[in-house]
Write a protein that holds these residues in place. Structure first.
Motif, PDB file in Angstrom:
ATOM      1  N   ASP A 104       0.799  -1.222   0.000  1.00 43.75           N
ATOM      2  CA  ASP A 104       0.000   0.000   0.000  1.00 43.75           C
ATOM      3  C   ASP A 104       0.833   1.273   0.000  1.00 43.75           C
ATOM      4  O   ASP A 104       0.290   2.361  -0.193  1.00 43.75           O
ATOM      5  N   THR A 105       2.126   1.153   0.182  1.00 46.90           N
ATOM      6  CA  THR A 105       2.968   2.351   0.168  1.00 46.90           C
ATOM      7  C   THR A 105       2.876   3.130  -1.144  1.00 46.90           C
ATOM      8  O   THR A 105       2.682   4.351  -1.120  1.00 46.90           O
ATOM      9  N   PRO A 106       2.980   2.510  -2.316  1.00 50.19           N
ATOM     10  CA  PRO A 106       2.890   3.309  -3.540  1.00 50.19           C
ATOM     11  C   PRO A 106       1.504   3.899  -3.775  1.00 50.19           C
ATOM     12  O   PRO A 106       1.372   4.872  -4.521  1.00 50.19           O
ATOM     13  N   ILE A 107       0.466   3.359  -3.129  1.00 49.79           N
ATOM     14  CA  ILE A 107      -0.887   3.900  -3.302  1.00 49.79           C
ATOM     15  C   ILE A 107      -1.082   5.171  -2.497  1.00 49.79           C
ATOM     16  O   ILE A 107      -1.787   6.088  -2.927  1.00 49.79           O
ATOM     17  N   TYR A 108      -0.432   5.242  -1.329  1.00 50.07           N
ATOM     18  CA  TYR A 108      -0.688   6.372  -0.437  1.00 50.07           C
ATOM     19  C   TYR A 108       0.541   7.240  -0.181  1.00 50.07           C
ATOM     20  O   TYR A 108       0.472   8.216   0.573  1.00 50.07           O
ATOM     21  N   ALA A 109       1.670   6.923  -0.816  1.00 48.59           N
ATOM     22  CA  ALA A 109       2.881   7.714  -0.620  1.00 48.59           C
ATOM     23  C   ALA A 109       2.705   9.127  -1.183  1.00 48.59           C
ATOM     24  O   ALA A 109       2.048   9.335  -2.200  1.00 48.59           O
ATOM     25  N   LYS A 110       3.290  10.082  -0.524  1.00 46.55           N
ATOM     26  CA  LYS A 110       3.226  11.482  -0.960  1.00 46.55           C
ATOM     27  C   LYS A 110       3.918  11.640  -2.318  1.00 46.55           C
ATOM     28  O   LYS A 110       5.061  11.233  -2.480  1.00 46.55           O
ATOM     29  N   PRO A 111       3.214  12.183  -3.307  1.00 45.94           N
ATOM     30  CA  PRO A 111       3.851  12.392  -4.614  1.00 45.94           C
ATOM     31  C   PRO A 111       5.061  13.314  -4.493  1.00 45.94           C
ATOM     32  O   PRO A 111       5.085  14.234  -3.667  1.00 45.94           O
ATOM     33  N   VAL A 112       6.069  13.052  -5.320  1.00 47.49           N
ATOM     34  CA  VAL A 112       7.299  13.851  -5.287  1.00 47.49           C
ATOM     35  C   VAL A 112       7.629  14.333  -6.696  1.00 47.49           C
ATOM     36  O   VAL A 112       7.287  13.677  -7.685  1.00 47.49           O
ATOM     37  N   PRO A 113       8.293  15.469  -6.808  1.00 47.00           N
ATOM     38  CA  PRO A 113       8.667  15.981  -8.139  1.00 47.00           C
ATOM     39  C   PRO A 113       9.669  15.044  -8.816  1.00 47.00           C
ATOM     40  O   PRO A 113      10.610  14.564  -8.193  1.00 47.00           O
ATOM     41  N   ALA A 114       9.456  14.776 -10.090  1.00 46.64           N
ATOM     42  CA  ALA A 114      10.375  13.963 -10.877  1.00 46.64           C
ATOM     43  C   ALA A 114      11.446  14.866 -11.484  1.00 46.64           C
ATOM     44  O   ALA A 114      11.283  16.092 -11.546  1.00 46.64           O
ATOM     45  N   PRO A 115      12.560  14.277 -11.946  1.00 41.91           N
ATOM     46  CA  PRO A 115      13.638  15.088 -12.525  1.00 41.91           C
ATOM     47  C   PRO A 115      13.186  15.966 -13.695  1.00 41.91           C
ATOM     48  O   PRO A 115      13.747  17.042 -13.927  1.00 41.91           O
ATOM     49  N   ASP A 116      12.164  15.498 -14.443  1.00 42.17           N
ATOM     50  CA  ASP A 116      11.713  16.275 -15.595  1.00 42.17           C
ATOM     51  C   ASP A 116      10.703  17.356 -15.223  1.00 42.17           C
ATOM     52  O   ASP A 116      10.148  18.026 -16.091  1.00 42.17           O
ATOM     53  N   GLY A 117      10.454  17.513 -13.920  1.00 45.12           N
ATOM     54  CA  GLY A 117       9.525  18.550 -13.482  1.00 45.12           C
ATOM     55  C   GLY A 117       8.104  18.074 -13.279  1.00 45.12           C
ATOM     56  O   GLY A 117       7.280  18.798 -12.711  1.00 45.12           O
ATOM     57  N   SER A 118       7.795  16.881 -13.739  1.00 44.53           N
ATOM     58  CA  SER A 118       6.454  16.336 -13.536  1.00 44.53           C
ATOM     59  C   SER A 118       6.323  15.805 -12.105  1.00 44.53           C
ATOM     60  O   SER A 118       7.292  15.790 -11.336  1.00 44.53           O
ATOM     61  N   LEU A 119       5.135  15.355 -11.761  1.00 44.24           N
ATOM     62  CA  LEU A 119       4.893  14.823 -10.433  1.00 44.24           C
ATOM     63  C   LEU A 119       4.919  13.299 -10.493  1.00 44.24           C
ATOM     64  O   LEU A 119       4.176  12.684 -11.256  1.00 44.24           O
ATOM     65  N   SER A 120       5.789  12.685  -9.705  1.00 45.95           N
ATOM     66  CA  SER A 120       5.873  11.232  -9.648  1.00 45.95           C
ATOM     67  C   SER A 120       4.887  10.746  -8.593  1.00 45.95           C
ATOM     68  O   SER A 120       5.070  10.991  -7.393  1.00 45.95           O
ATOM     69  N   VAL A 121       3.830  10.052  -9.032  1.00 48.24           N
ATOM     70  CA  VAL A 121       2.759   9.673  -8.114  1.00 48.24           C
ATOM     71  C   VAL A 121       2.741   8.185  -7.783  1.00 48.24           C
ATOM     72  O   VAL A 121       1.940   7.751  -6.954  1.00 48.24           O
ATOM     73  N   ALA A 122       3.603   7.380  -8.432  1.00 42.42           N
ATOM     74  CA  ALA A 122       3.550   5.917  -8.274  1.00 42.42           C
ATOM     75  C   ALA A 122       2.127   5.467  -8.578  1.00 42.42           C
ATOM     76  O   ALA A 122       1.644   5.659  -9.687  1.00 42.42           O
ATOM     77  N   GLN A 123       1.415   4.914  -7.600  1.00 41.07           N
ATOM     78  CA  GLN A 123       0.017   4.538  -7.806  1.00 41.07           C
ATOM     79  C   GLN A 123      -0.936   5.374  -6.962  1.00 41.07           C
ATOM     80  O   GLN A 123      -2.104   5.034  -6.807  1.00 41.07           O
ATOM     81  N   ASN A 124      -0.423   6.480  -6.447  1.00 36.21           N
ATOM     82  CA  ASN A 124      -1.268   7.389  -5.676  1.00 36.21           C
ATOM     83  C   ASN A 124      -1.979   8.331  -6.638  1.00 36.21           C
ATOM     84  O   ASN A 124      -1.609   9.487  -6.819  1.00 36.21           O
ATOM     85  N   TYR A 125      -3.028   7.819  -7.277  1.00 35.93           N
ATOM     86  CA  TYR A 125      -3.720   8.569  -8.321  1.00 35.93           C
ATOM     87  C   TYR A 125      -4.530   9.734  -7.771  1.00 35.93           C
ATOM     88  O   TYR A 125      -4.938  10.612  -8.527  1.00 35.93           O
ATOM     89  N   THR A 126      -4.747   9.780  -6.452  1.00 36.49           N
ATOM     90  CA  THR A 126      -5.443  10.920  -5.859  1.00 36.49           C
ATOM     91  C   THR A 126      -4.494  12.108  -5.684  1.00 36.49           C
ATOM     92  O   THR A 126      -4.946  13.223  -5.442  1.00 36.49           O
TER      93      THR A 126
END
Length: 598
Positions: free
Chosen positions: A500-522
């Motif tokens: 469940d960590t990738p579902i609820y982990a806090k999204p973090v900025p990716a190197p390209d400037g986008s948001l890395s959300v893993a499976q936290n689609y919310t």
């Protein structure tokens, strides 16, 4: 450890390598019982809700072909790739080693067909897990299952070699070394940091001929497996016919499979009842709406139970009004979860209780209802939260289009329904409107979505219900963040700190400037949630780990990005002659026992 590749198709029983988000389009073949206490404390596992046509092996005839409906032909046979799906895991479960099987309560137990013992043998200076392999365990090519297979899988999945296209490396990235122990039947796995969910690893276990070579791992294993070590082996994958044929594995050392073969057949949900009636299928999960037709067909039976998966309302907190936690709380508290659970589950004769936990389901140890961290449904409190966030209700009443679905406005394509409140809330002259994205052609979703929209209209929120093609629902809308509100579900897990960590982990900025959300689609998360789940994943004391998981769940409720609604119903149709199949819940299927009654 793959949790990617969400799909809009309900899942079949699966190996845990794949954790897949699914749209709530129908019942599925997973199940467990429902129980819920309002804000109560931890308790022991409740009654298991498996509903299986159980028959002793002596009562199952030898031979025969089981035609089992699936969502599609697997896109890959490698359960650790990003596009693996539930059907990939079904194949893996029947053909590959699993170190630990799950019981009906989601508790792992060492599988004696593969390991006679598996324990933590050292905790200092590092955690060491020692596996004692069954000396009879061998691959269909004649080679013994050995430490070489464990080593190859660890190296392929630990993330250190980018040549292997893996979806996730959780757990494998904590391993420092894998080696043969005191003899050929002993495997020692040493961890660099403590890992509570070590039982989740090496399940399934692929032969080193797959995991030892990037080309075999990335490409060849998509359509074929060079060796099997389960009661069945992959005989053929026919994408044109839409079938995967599994044949009895002559090299299997365990109890001989009763069936000659299992033919996994891709059949759309809407056509399964007719295919069963026509004698073209033996086993299929069906939509609840097809229950009557199946019950009225001679020679067919139905197994149903609460699913080992939960339905949720997802709130996209990345932008717009829902970026404000107060608005998310208002939406959540406007939704009467009990009423929705009753509408979906009561007609099926299933326990109509809303789910109170994101991480643990009612049949599991440690289940407790933590929804009090958010608060119960309360229209007045929801309105007060909107007011506090700056949204004011209009004084002029209009026609309340939420009164009945027929009053909604349909676009020219028929894909859009607008539910207008009688008194809208506005801010700086702009009405609060949310886009509710659903997959098309789902009666269950139509009903649940419409109910939620009407509940939101009561606090002044306008809802645009947009129905999109199911095949593109997750990739183009949920994963892309193209929604305000959405309905989809996650399967339960025996390993919440890992899965469940990738579902609820806090999204973090990716190197390209986008948001890395893993499976936290919310796109909603906090540092505290991350820290609690990380601590739970490193805690070897089960009681302490459960306490940390419970704390994490309370914080997830408070963040109000995911609102659990109910456990999905599992409705499984099968011929009355089919044995040892049905709604499995958490329980790992025993494929070798499936067959037809004598």
């Amino acid at each position: 450890m793959n949790r990617a590749a969400p799909t809009a198709i309900p899942p079949a029983p699966r190996a845990r390598a794949v954790r897949i988000a699914v749209a709530l389009t129908a019942g599925a073949t997973l199940s467990l019982s429902a129980a819920c206490s309002s804000g109560g404390g931890n308790h022991a596992a409740g009654t298991a809700g498996t509903d299986i046509a159980s028959v002793a092996r002596s009562g199952v005839r030898d031979g025969g072909t089981l035609r089992w409906a699936t969502a599609s032909v697997p896109r890959t046979l490698n359960a650790f790739q990003a596009d693996a799906d539930a059907d990939t895991a079904t194949v893996a479960g029947a053909t590959l080693p699993t170190m630990f099987r799950l019981d009906a309560h989601g508790r792992p137990h060492a599988d004696p067909d593969f390991v006679t013992k598996a324990d933590v043998t050292k905790t200092a200076p590092r955690q060491v897990v020692t596996y004692r392999l069954n000396p009879k365990a061998k691959w269909s090519d004649g080679r013994a299952v050995s430490a070489a297979d464990f080593t190859a899988q660890w190296k392929a999945l630990n993330g250190s070699n980018s040549a292997f296209w893996t979806s996730r490396n959780a757990g494998y990235d904590r391993i420092a070394s894998v080696k043969q122990g005191e003899d050929a039947q002993s495997v020692e796995v040493t961890f660099s940091t403590p890992y509570a969910d070590w039982r989740s690893l090496f399940s399934p276990l692929y032969p080193k001929s797959v995991t030892g070579d990037p080309d075999a791992f990335n490409d060849k294993a998509r359509t074929a497996l060079p060796a099997a070590a389960g009661p069945f082996a992959v005989k053929d994958v026919d994408t044109k016919a839409g079938t995967v044929t599994l044949e009895r594995n002559a090299s299997w050392w365990g109890q001989r499979a009763k069936l000659d073969r299992i033919v996994l057949t891709a059949v759309p949900q809407g056509k399964r009842a007719a295919a069963l009636a026509a004698g073209k299928l033996d086993l299929a999960d069906i939509e609840p709406g097809a229950l009557g037709a199946v019950k009225g067909t001679k020679g067919l039976a139905v197994r149903k139970a609460p699913d080992a998966a939960y339905a949720q309302l997802a709130l996209n907190g990345s932008a717009g009004p829902l970026a404000d936690e107060r608005v998310r709380h208002a939406v959540a508290r406007a939704v009467d979860r009990k009423a929705i659970a009753t509408a979906v589950l009561k007609p099926l004769g299933l326990p109509a209780q809303p789910l109170g936990n994101h991480l643990v389901l009612p049949s599991q140890d440690g289940y407790a209802d933590h929804s009090s961290a958010l608060g119960k449904a309360d229209v007045q409190q929801a309105q007060a939260l909107l007011t506090d966030a700056g949204w004011k209700r209009s004084a002029v009443k209009g026609g309340d289009q939420a009164a009945a679905p027929a009053d909604g406005h349909d676009s020219a394509s028929g894909a859009l329904t607008v539910v207008e409140p009688a008194r809208a809330v506005t801010k700086s002259g702009k009405q609060l409107s949310l886009r509710f994205v659903l997959p098309a052609d789902s009666p269950t979703l139509d009903d649940v979505g419409s109910r939620i929209a009407r509940m939101l209209s009561a606090i002044g929120i306008r809802t645009e219900i947009t129905k999109v093609d199911g095949a593109s629902y997750f990739q183009d809308h949920i994963a892309a963040g193209d929604f305000d509100l959405a309905l989809y579900s996650w399967p339960g897990t025996a390993y919440p700190a890992t899965d469940d960590t990738p579902i609820y982990a806090k999204p973090v900025p990716a190197p390209d400037g986008s948001l890395s959300v893993a499976q936290n689609y919310t796109r909603v998360g906090t540092d505290q949630i991350d820290q609690l789940l990380d601590r739970a994943g490193s805690e070897l004391d089960a009681g302490t780990a459960r306490s940390l998981t419970a704390q994490a769940d309370s914080r997830i409720w408070a963040a109000a990005g995911s609102i659990p609604l109910y456990q999905r119903p599992a409705v499984v149709a099968l011929r009355t002659t089919v044995a040892n199949a049905g709604a499995f819940g958490f329980q790992t299927p025993r494929y070798e026992d499936m067959g037809f009654r004598k």
